[in-house]
Design a protein around this motif. Structure first.
Motif, mmCIF file in Angstrom:
data_model
loop_
_atom_site.group_PDB
_atom_site.id
_atom_site.type_symbol
_atom_site.label_atom_id
_atom_site.label_comp_id
_atom_site.label_asym_id
_atom_site.label_seq_id
_atom_site.Cartn_x
_atom_site.Cartn_y
_atom_site.Cartn_z
ATOM 1 N N TRP A 242 -1.521 7.081 6.749
ATOM 2 C CA TRP A 242 -1.500 6.769 5.320
ATOM 3 C C TRP A 242 -0.623 7.826 4.637
ATOM 4 O O TRP A 242 -0.830 9.018 4.828
ATOM 5 C CB TRP A 242 -2.911 6.806 4.731
ATOM 6 C CG TRP A 242 -3.839 5.776 5.300
ATOM 7 C CD1 TRP A 242 -4.805 5.973 6.240
ATOM 8 C CD2 TRP A 242 -3.894 4.396 4.953
ATOM 9 N NE1 TRP A 242 -5.455 4.806 6.510
ATOM 10 C CE2 TRP A 242 -4.920 3.812 5.741
ATOM 11 C CE3 TRP A 242 -3.177 3.592 4.065
ATOM 12 C CZ2 TRP A 242 -5.252 2.462 5.651
ATOM 13 C CZ3 TRP A 242 -3.508 2.247 3.992
ATOM 14 C CH2 TRP A 242 -4.534 1.697 4.762
ATOM 15 N N TYR B 138 -1.346 0.031 -4.662
ATOM 16 C CA TYR B 138 -1.657 0.793 -5.873
ATOM 17 C C TYR B 138 -3.061 0.472 -6.348
ATOM 18 O O TYR B 138 -3.462 -0.688 -6.405
ATOM 19 C CB TYR B 138 -0.642 0.487 -6.978
ATOM 20 C CG TYR B 138 0.703 1.132 -6.732
ATOM 21 C CD1 TYR B 138 0.938 2.458 -7.094
ATOM 22 C CD2 TYR B 138 1.728 0.424 -6.112
ATOM 23 C CE1 TYR B 138 2.158 3.065 -6.850
ATOM 24 C CE2 TYR B 138 2.963 1.018 -5.866
ATOM 25 C CZ TYR B 138 3.167 2.340 -6.241
ATOM 26 O OH TYR B 138 4.376 2.934 -5.990
ATOM 27 N N LYS C 230 10.322 -4.743 -6.565
ATOM 28 C CA LYS C 230 9.524 -4.123 -5.525
ATOM 29 C C LYS C 230 8.341 -5.033 -5.192
ATOM 30 O O LYS C 230 7.879 -5.806 -6.027
ATOM 31 C CB LYS C 230 8.997 -2.758 -5.982
ATOM 32 C CG LYS C 230 10.078 -1.770 -6.386
ATOM 33 C CD LYS C 230 10.818 -1.228 -5.191
ATOM 34 C CE LYS C 230 11.749 -0.099 -5.587
ATOM 35 N NZ LYS C 230 12.454 0.486 -4.411
ATOM 36 N N HIS D 172 1.654 3.228 7.056
ATOM 37 C CA HIS D 172 2.753 3.268 8.022
ATOM 38 C C HIS D 172 2.183 3.049 9.411
ATOM 39 O O HIS D 172 1.408 3.864 9.915
ATOM 40 C CB HIS D 172 3.490 4.608 7.975
ATOM 41 C CG HIS D 172 4.512 4.764 9.064
ATOM 42 N ND1 HIS D 172 5.723 4.095 9.049
ATOM 43 C CD2 HIS D 172 4.491 5.489 10.202
ATOM 44 C CE1 HIS D 172 6.407 4.412 10.135
ATOM 45 N NE2 HIS D 172 5.677 5.255 10.854
ATOM 46 N N SER E 295 1.572 12.043 4.863
ATOM 47 C CA SER E 295 0.177 11.612 4.784
ATOM 48 C C SER E 295 -0.794 12.782 4.705
ATOM 49 O O SER E 295 -0.697 13.722 5.462
ATOM 50 C CB SER E 295 -0.165 10.773 6.014
ATOM 51 O OG SER E 295 -1.545 10.549 6.081
ATOM 52 N N GLU F 19 0.758 4.369 1.021
ATOM 53 C CA GLU F 19 1.478 3.435 1.891
ATOM 54 C C GLU F 19 0.947 3.522 3.316
ATOM 55 O O GLU F 19 0.756 4.601 3.866
ATOM 56 C CB GLU F 19 2.970 3.739 1.878
ATOM 57 C CG GLU F 19 3.800 2.732 2.660
ATOM 58 C CD GLU F 19 5.282 2.945 2.484
ATOM 59 O OE1 GLU F 19 6.054 2.023 2.826
ATOM 60 O OE2 GLU F 19 5.683 4.014 2.007
ATOM 61 N N SER G 217 2.685 -3.175 2.556
ATOM 62 C CA SER G 217 2.067 -1.932 3.025
ATOM 63 C C SER G 217 1.884 -0.892 1.922
ATOM 64 O O SER G 217 1.139 0.063 2.075
ATOM 65 C CB SER G 217 2.909 -1.323 4.147
ATOM 66 O OG SER G 217 4.224 -1.051 3.698
ATOM 67 N N LEU G 218 2.582 -1.062 0.796
ATOM 68 C CA LEU G 218 2.478 -0.127 -0.323
ATOM 69 C C LEU G 218 1.449 -0.644 -1.313
ATOM 70 O O LEU G 218 1.604 -1.733 -1.879
ATOM 71 C CB LEU G 218 3.842 0.027 -1.000
ATOM 72 C CG LEU G 218 3.895 0.910 -2.242
ATOM 73 C CD1 LEU G 218 3.416 2.328 -1.943
ATOM 74 C CD2 LEU G 218 5.311 0.920 -2.826
ATOM 75 N N HIS H 191 0.962 -0.815 0.000
ATOM 76 C CA HIS H 191 0.000 0.000 0.000
ATOM 77 C C HIS H 191 1.134 0.960 0.000
ATOM 78 O O HIS H 191 1.855 0.484 0.667
ATOM 79 C CB HIS H 191 -0.939 0.199 1.001
ATOM 80 C CG HIS H 191 -2.060 -0.458 1.489
ATOM 81 N ND1 HIS H 191 -2.806 -1.044 1.638
ATOM 82 C CD2 HIS H 191 -2.619 -0.723 2.078
ATOM 83 C CE1 HIS H 191 -3.662 -1.456 2.033
ATOM 84 N NE2 HIS H 191 -3.533 -1.348 2.281
ATOM 85 N N ARG I 25 2.125 8.111 -2.126
ATOM 86 C CA ARG I 25 3.320 7.775 -2.880
ATOM 87 C C ARG I 25 3.124 8.099 -4.349
ATOM 88 O O ARG I 25 1.993 8.244 -4.825
ATOM 89 C CB ARG I 25 3.685 6.292 -2.705
ATOM 90 C CG ARG I 25 4.074 5.892 -1.275
ATOM 91 C CD ARG I 25 5.211 6.731 -0.769
ATOM 92 N NE ARG I 25 5.671 6.358 0.563
ATOM 93 C CZ ARG I 25 6.091 7.210 1.467
ATOM 94 N NH1 ARG I 25 6.051 8.515 1.200
ATOM 95 N NH2 ARG I 25 6.530 6.815 2.640
ATOM 96 N N GLY J 110 -0.585 5.548 -5.749
ATOM 97 C CA GLY J 110 0.056 4.854 -4.653
ATOM 98 C C GLY J 110 -0.247 5.451 -3.298
ATOM 99 O O GLY J 110 -0.342 6.671 -3.141
ATOM 100 N N GLY K 271 4.389 -5.177 -3.006
ATOM 101 C CA GLY K 271 3.285 -4.419 -2.435
ATOM 102 C C GLY K 271 1.983 -5.123 -2.741
ATOM 103 O O GLY K 271 1.934 -6.355 -2.845
#
Length: 258
Positions: A246, A188, A89, A204, A10, A202, A185-186, A6, A249, A200, A91
């Motif tokens: 959130w 799209y 990568k 956290h 934020s 993310e 966690s990242l 994700h 990205r 994107g 996600g």
């Protein structure tokens, strides 16, 4: 979280969250992960899931909690990997997000990533009793039902906390499953404005702790659309009272757009 076999800071802040994932494993690899994504596999299985998320004190950074909102949300997601300048990568690809919050549906795709669909959620959390090794102990039960307003998606899951994953899970332990999903966690989501672009965002968390959920029943119209026997429910995880943010990205584009 039900599991099926994700930039800038934020734009909003949520404290805390209750977060459940139901997971499925699947051998079906086509038609669900658009370019540039490809399924991230575990023991040869692609992994998809549904995140059922209760958000509280939902607000932009630096806004007092008393002005925050609350919402119930569902995100259908598939674990993916892709290449960025030759580097692998990982996600999640999130093809569908649903919410009971008008705030989320109005600002999805503008203030934060992803288009949100309006939905009705019925959530029942109860405390029961069961006999275990001769002693009575309190057991929380969770019953979550979601039907989108457009009637295209429905989710229904019932379960209670447990100590371990099902014996036939593709993951060997709760710790292995936890580590796998923590790295996802990242996320799209398809851009509502540009066809070949994925927005994107993310997640956290200030802490990460999950526990398994023993599922009595689970239904997902999204995963039922897969070919027969291509998808199987794997396990469910539960997170509670997690402080998090959130973070937006950069978007990524399909290779055809670049």
């Amino acid at each position: 979280m039900a599991i099926y076999s994700h930039a800038p800071d934020s734009p909003r802040r949520h404290r805390p969250t209750d977060f459940g994932q139901l997971s499925r494993r699947t051998g079906h690899r086509g038609g669900r992960t658009p370019d540039p994504f490809r399924p991230q596999t575990v023991d040869g299985y692609a992994v998809g899931g549904i995140c059922l998320i209760r958000l509280r004190n939902e607000r932009p950074n630096r806004v007092p909690a008393c002005f925050g909102t609350a919402s119930e949300n569902a995100a259908h997601r598939i674990a993916v990997e892709w290449n960025d300048d030759g580097e692998r990568k990982t996600g999640v690809y999130v093809p569908r997000r649903d919410t009971n919050s008008r705030f989320n549906t109005l600002l999805g795709g503008t203030l934060f990533a992803g288009d949100y669909h309006e939905a009705r959620f019925d959530v029942d959390e109860t405390a029961g009793q069961r006999e275990s090794t001769g002693q009575s102990e309190s057991v929380d039960r969770y019953d979550v039902r979601m039907v989108s307003d457009d009637k295209s998606v429905r989710v229904d899951v019932t379960g209670e906390p447990t100590d371990s994953l099902p014996t036939d899970s593709v993951f060997d332990s709760v710790a292995e499953s936890s580590a796998f999903f923590e790295q996802g966690s990242l996320g799209y989501s398809p851009s509502d404005a540009t066809e070949d672009e994925y927005e994107g965002i993310e997640l956290h968390t200030f802490e990460w702790e999950v526990s398994p959920l023993a599922v009595d029943s689970v239904t997902s119209s999204y995963f039922e659309e897969f070919p027969d026997e291509a998808v199987a429910f794997d396990h469910a995880l539960l997170m509670e009272d997690i402080d998090h943010e959130w973070r937006e990205r950069d978007s990524i584009c399909t290779s055809s757009a670049t």
